[in-house]
Design a protein around this motif. Structure first.
Motif, PDB file in Angstrom:
ATOM      1  N   MET A   1      -3.887  -0.599   7.175  1.00 52.42           N
ATOM      2  CA  MET A   1      -2.752   0.090   6.624  1.00 52.42           C
ATOM      3  C   MET A   1      -1.918   0.629   7.783  1.00 52.42           C
ATOM      4  SD  MET A   1      -3.876  -0.436   3.436  1.00 52.42           S
ATOM      5  CE  MET A   1      -2.208  -0.328   2.971  1.00 52.42           C
ATOM      6  N   GLU A   2      -0.619   0.561   7.604  1.00 50.76           N
ATOM      7  CA  GLU A   2       0.303   0.994   8.644  1.00 50.76           C
ATOM      8  C   GLU A   2       1.344   1.934   8.068  1.00 50.76           C
ATOM      9  OE1 GLU A   2       1.903  -2.485  10.482  1.00 50.76           O
ATOM     10  OE2 GLU A   2      -0.067  -3.344  10.830  1.00 50.76           O
ATOM     11  N   GLY A   3       2.240   2.426   8.899  1.00 51.38           N
ATOM     12  CA  GLY A   3       3.252   3.379   8.486  1.00 51.38           C
ATOM     13  C   GLY A   3       4.284   2.832   7.524  1.00 51.38           C
ATOM     14  N   ASP A   4       4.364   1.500   7.421  1.00 54.15           N
ATOM     15  CA  ASP A   4       5.349   0.916   6.509  1.00 54.15           C
ATOM     16  C   ASP A   4       4.716   0.513   5.179  1.00 54.15           C
ATOM     17  OD1 ASP A   4       3.854  -1.179   7.479  1.00 54.15           O
ATOM     18  OD2 ASP A   4       5.555  -2.394   8.098  1.00 54.15           O
ATOM     19  N   ASP A   5       3.542   1.026   4.889  1.00 57.58           N
ATOM     20  CA  ASP A   5       2.840   0.733   3.648  1.00 57.58           C
ATOM     21  C   ASP A   5       2.982   1.891   2.665  1.00 57.58           C
ATOM     22  OD1 ASP A   5       1.948  -1.623   4.832  1.00 57.58           O
ATOM     23  OD2 ASP A   5       0.108  -0.699   5.536  1.00 57.58           O
ATOM     24  N   TYR A   6       2.984   1.578   1.385  1.00 58.69           N
ATOM     25  CA  TYR A   6       3.073   2.569   0.320  1.00 58.69           C
ATOM     26  C   TYR A   6       1.696   2.653  -0.321  1.00 58.69           C
ATOM     27  CZ  TYR A   6       5.131   5.104  -3.610  1.00 58.69           C
ATOM     28  OH  TYR A   6       5.452   6.043  -4.534  1.00 58.69           O
ATOM     29  N   ILE A   7       1.042   3.794  -0.183  1.00 60.25           N
ATOM     30  CA  ILE A   7      -0.345   3.959  -0.619  1.00 60.25           C
ATOM     31  C   ILE A   7      -0.403   4.795  -1.898  1.00 60.25           C
ATOM     32  CG2 ILE A   7      -2.642   4.749   0.063  1.00 60.25           C
ATOM     33  CD1 ILE A   7      -1.412   2.562   1.863  1.00 60.25           C
ATOM     34  N   ILE A   8      -1.185   4.317  -2.854  1.00 59.27           N
ATOM     35  CA  ILE A   8      -1.461   5.060  -4.086  1.00 59.27           C
ATOM     36  C   ILE A   8      -2.946   5.366  -4.082  1.00 59.27           C
ATOM     37  CG2 ILE A   8      -1.457   4.997  -6.609  1.00 59.27           C
ATOM     38  CD1 ILE A   8       0.668   2.661  -6.242  1.00 59.27           C
ATOM     39  N   HIS A   9      -3.295   6.643  -4.086  1.00 61.78           N
ATOM     40  CA  HIS A   9      -4.701   7.047  -4.149  1.00 61.78           C
ATOM     41  C   HIS A   9      -5.031   7.361  -5.607  1.00 61.78           C
ATOM     42  CE1 HIS A   9      -5.437   7.221   0.149  1.00 61.78           C
ATOM     43  NE2 HIS A   9      -4.185   7.660   0.249  1.00 61.78           N
ATOM     44  N   LEU A  10      -5.899   6.569  -6.180  1.00 63.59           N
ATOM     45  CA  LEU A  10      -6.298   6.730  -7.576  1.00 63.59           C
ATOM     46  C   LEU A  10      -7.588   7.544  -7.595  1.00 63.59           C
ATOM     47  CD1 LEU A  10      -5.693   5.996 -10.495  1.00 63.59           C
ATOM     48  CD2 LEU A  10      -6.916   3.859 -10.149  1.00 63.59           C
ATOM     49  N   VAL A  11      -7.447   8.832  -7.831  1.00 62.01           N
ATOM     50  CA  VAL A  11      -8.597   9.734  -7.840  1.00 62.01           C
ATOM     51  C   VAL A  11      -8.987   9.990  -9.287  1.00 62.01           C
ATOM     52  CG1 VAL A  11      -9.453  11.985  -7.138  1.00 62.01           C
ATOM     53  CG2 VAL A  11      -7.806  10.781  -5.705  1.00 62.01           C
ATOM     54  N   THR A  12     -10.175   9.556  -9.644  1.00 64.93           N
ATOM     55  CA  THR A  12     -10.633   9.660 -11.019  1.00 64.93           C
ATOM     56  C   THR A  12     -12.150   9.785 -11.055  1.00 64.93           C
ATOM     57  OG1 THR A  12     -10.737   8.495 -13.129  1.00 64.93           O
ATOM     58  CG2 THR A  12     -10.592   7.139 -11.179  1.00 64.93           C
ATOM     59  N   PRO A  13     -12.676  10.504 -12.025  1.00 68.24           N
ATOM     60  CA  PRO A  13     -14.133  10.593 -12.156  1.00 68.24           C
ATOM     61  C   PRO A  13     -14.718   9.348 -12.833  1.00 68.24           C
ATOM     62  CG  PRO A  13     -13.099  11.919 -13.835  1.00 68.24           C
ATOM     63  CD  PRO A  13     -11.990  11.400 -12.954  1.00 68.24           C
ATOM     64  N   ALA A  14     -13.846   8.407 -13.215  1.00 63.06           N
ATOM     65  CA  ALA A  14     -14.309   7.203 -13.905  1.00 63.06           C
ATOM     66  C   ALA A  14     -15.148   6.333 -12.974  1.00 63.06           C
ATOM     67  CB  ALA A  14     -13.114   6.411 -14.409  1.00 63.06           C
ATOM     68  N   GLU A  15     -15.935   5.494 -13.569  1.00 64.22           N
ATOM     69  CA  GLU A  15     -16.750   4.568 -12.800  1.00 64.22           C
ATOM     70  C   GLU A  15     -15.863   3.566 -12.068  1.00 64.22           C
ATOM     71  OE1 GLU A  15     -19.720   2.732 -15.226  1.00 64.22           O
ATOM     72  OE2 GLU A  15     -20.242   4.610 -16.185  1.00 64.22           O
ATOM     73  N   VAL A  16     -16.428   2.901 -11.080  1.00 70.30           N
ATOM     74  CA  VAL A  16     -15.684   1.946 -10.269  1.00 70.30           C
ATOM     75  C   VAL A  16     -15.039   0.863 -11.129  1.00 70.30           C
ATOM     76  CG1 VAL A  16     -15.898   0.201  -8.451  1.00 70.30           C
ATOM     77  CG2 VAL A  16     -17.113   2.376  -8.240  1.00 70.30           C
ATOM     78  N   LEU A  17     -15.746   0.356 -12.105  1.00 67.70           N
ATOM     79  CA  LEU A  17     -15.199  -0.702 -12.952  1.00 67.70           C
ATOM     80  C   LEU A  17     -13.964  -0.226 -13.710  1.00 67.70           C
ATOM     81  CD1 LEU A  17     -15.404  -3.570 -13.984  1.00 67.70           C
ATOM     82  CD2 LEU A  17     -16.979  -2.773 -15.744  1.00 67.70           C
TER      83      LEU A  17
END
Length: 73
Positions: free
Chosen positions: A1-17
């Protein structure tokens, strides 16, 4: 990942699936909202990361920084 990337952090207590199932829809929605905006021209990659810090899915913007490039990416 670099400075020209748009990152979405999906924080959830749900399972990985469950996170993996929701990530593509979230990514598609964000790509739609960014496409055609002035900031899109500076974005290389849009990516969704899960709660554990791993990349779940990613894509390039159709009119982003490397739109039309076919090599060197």
């Amino acid at each position: 990942m670099e400075g020209d990337d748009y990152i979405i952090h999906l924080v959830t207590p749900a399972e990985v699936l469950a996170t993996q199932n929701h990530a593509p829809g979230i990514l598609a929605s964000r790509v739609r909202s960014l496409t055609g905006t002035p900031q899109a021209k500076n974005i290389d990659l849009v990516a969704v990361f899960g709660s554990d810090g791993s990349m779940v899915t990613s894509t390039r913007l159709p009119d982003g920084k490397y739109a039309g490039a076919t090599s060197g990416l």
